[in-house]
Motif scaffolding. Structure first.
Motif, short mmCIF file in Angstrom:
data_model
loop_
_atom_site.label_atom_id
_atom_site.label_comp_id
_atom_site.label_asym_id
_atom_site.label_seq_id
_atom_site.Cartn_x
_atom_site.Cartn_y
_atom_site.Cartn_z
N ASP A 1 0.82 -1.21 0.00
CA ASP A 1 0.00 0.00 0.00
C ASP A 1 0.86 1.26 0.00
N ASN A 2 0.32 2.32 -0.56
CA ASN A 2 0.99 3.62 -0.62
C ASN A 2 0.66 4.42 0.64
N LEU A 3 1.64 4.55 1.54
CA LEU A 3 1.39 5.26 2.79
C LEU A 3 1.10 6.74 2.57
N ASP A 4 1.67 7.32 1.54
CA ASP A 4 1.40 8.73 1.25
C ASP A 4 -0.07 8.94 0.95
N LEU A 5 -0.70 7.94 0.35
CA LEU A 5 -2.13 8.02 0.06
C LEU A 5 -2.97 7.75 1.30
N LEU A 6 -2.59 6.73 2.06
CA LEU A 6 -3.45 6.26 3.15
C LEU A 6 -3.27 7.02 4.46
N SER A 7 -2.12 7.65 4.66
CA SER A 7 -1.87 8.30 5.95
C SER A 7 -2.87 9.41 6.26
N LYS A 8 -3.44 10.03 5.25
CA LYS A 8 -4.41 11.10 5.50
C LYS A 8 -5.70 10.59 6.13
N PHE B 1 -5.64 8.30 8.64
CA PHE B 1 -5.35 7.84 10.00
C PHE B 1 -6.16 8.60 11.04
N LYS B 2 -6.44 9.86 10.79
CA LYS B 2 -7.16 10.68 11.78
C LYS B 2 -8.61 10.26 11.95
N TYR B 3 -9.11 9.43 11.03
CA TYR B 3 -10.51 9.00 11.10
C TYR B 3 -10.71 7.67 11.80
N LYS C 1 7.78 2.20 11.19
CA LYS C 1 8.51 3.41 11.57
C LYS C 1 7.86 4.64 10.94
N GLN C 2 7.47 4.52 9.67
CA GLN C 2 6.84 5.65 8.97
C GLN C 2 5.50 6.01 9.61
N ILE C 3 4.74 4.99 9.97
CA ILE C 3 3.43 5.23 10.58
C ILE C 3 3.58 5.90 11.94
N ASN C 4 4.53 5.43 12.72
CA ASN C 4 4.75 6.02 14.04
C ASN C 4 5.23 7.45 13.94
N LYS C 5 6.07 7.75 12.95
CA LYS C 5 6.54 9.12 12.75
C LYS C 5 5.37 10.03 12.36
N TYR C 6 4.53 9.55 11.46
CA TYR C 6 3.38 10.34 11.04
C TYR C 6 2.44 10.59 12.23
N LYS C 7 2.25 9.57 13.04
CA LYS C 7 1.40 9.70 14.22
C LYS C 7 1.94 10.76 15.17
N LEU C 8 3.24 10.73 15.41
CA LEU C 8 3.87 11.68 16.31
C LEU C 8 3.86 13.10 15.73
N ASP C 9 4.21 13.22 14.47
CA ASP C 9 4.28 14.53 13.82
C ASP C 9 2.93 15.22 13.76
#
Length: 211
Positions: free
Chosen positions: A113-120, A122-124, A151-159
């Motif tokens: 999966d493309n995290l750049d697409l799906l990370s938006k 996460f807030k839902y 690691k990428q998911i955790n960074k996005y969560k923290l940021d």
């Protein structure tokens, strides 16, 4: 570390495996449902849904299906912890309907999966389930690149100051649980637990990964 046990890769019947998990130190029972369309396997039947009524532990429902809303009617009366679905063009609509039913929604991240697409998205959701294998079959080996994804998911969560929790499913044993323990609060394990005579032994190993 919390442990959810998936019952499909077992030496016992589904019902007997669920009853045996009930007697263990596991935190949750993880139920995988496949429709033969999103993945090749198909295990959906009225009997399978009925078996979940014997689960004494909170249930995690993982819908590997094209239309998750079609199956929400089967969850009535069950002790549901989270309903995990995969991304689609209707994702926001689907999780809105899941929320209206009173369930906590979760997003599944597949290996490619493309995290750049799906990370938006996460807030839902309340939970993010990271697949350490390709969805659809048990007993696969853990994909090493899963650690990079975590690691990428955790960074996005923290940021972004988000509060969702992270879970890892696929290829989980004591060694891989140790590797992912820094990046998640729950692991899902199937054959590593359910191929043993004593389920509590591997569950205890997963709850306390080696440092």
């Amino acid at each position: 570390m919390k442990v959810a046990v998936s019952y499909l890769s077992s030496n016992r019947s589904i019902l007997d495996t669920i009853k045996k998990i009930n007697e263990t130190k596991a935190d949750y029972i993880h139920a995988d449902f496949m429709d033969g369309k999103y993945v090749k396997n198909n295990n959906i039947s009225l009997k399978h849904w009925f078996y979940l009524r014997y689960a004494a532990k909170p249930l995690e429902i993982h819908l590997m299906v094209k239309n998750p809303l079609k199956y929400l009617k089967y969850l009535n009366g069950l002790n549901i912890r989270v309903v995990y679905i995969h991304y689609s063009a209707y994702f926001l609509n689907d999780i809105t309907k899941i929320l209206k039913k009173g369930y906590r929604p979760g997003l599944v991240i597949n290996p490619n999966d493309n995290l750049d697409l799906l990370s938006k998205y996460f807030k839902y959701v309340d939970k993010v389930l990271v697949m350490g294998v390709t969805p659809g079959a048990g007993g696969q080996k853990f994909i090493p690149d899963t650690l990079k994804t975590l690691k990428q998911i955790n960074k996005y969560k923290l940021d972004n100051n988000l509060v969702f929790s992270v879970e890892v499913d696929g290829g989980i044993n004591q060694e891989t649980a140790t590797k992912v323990s820094r990046y998640c609060d729950t692991v899902v394990s199937g054959s590593y637990v359910c191929k043993e005579l004593d389920y509590n032994k591997p569950i205890s190993q997963l709850k306390k990964p080696k440092k």
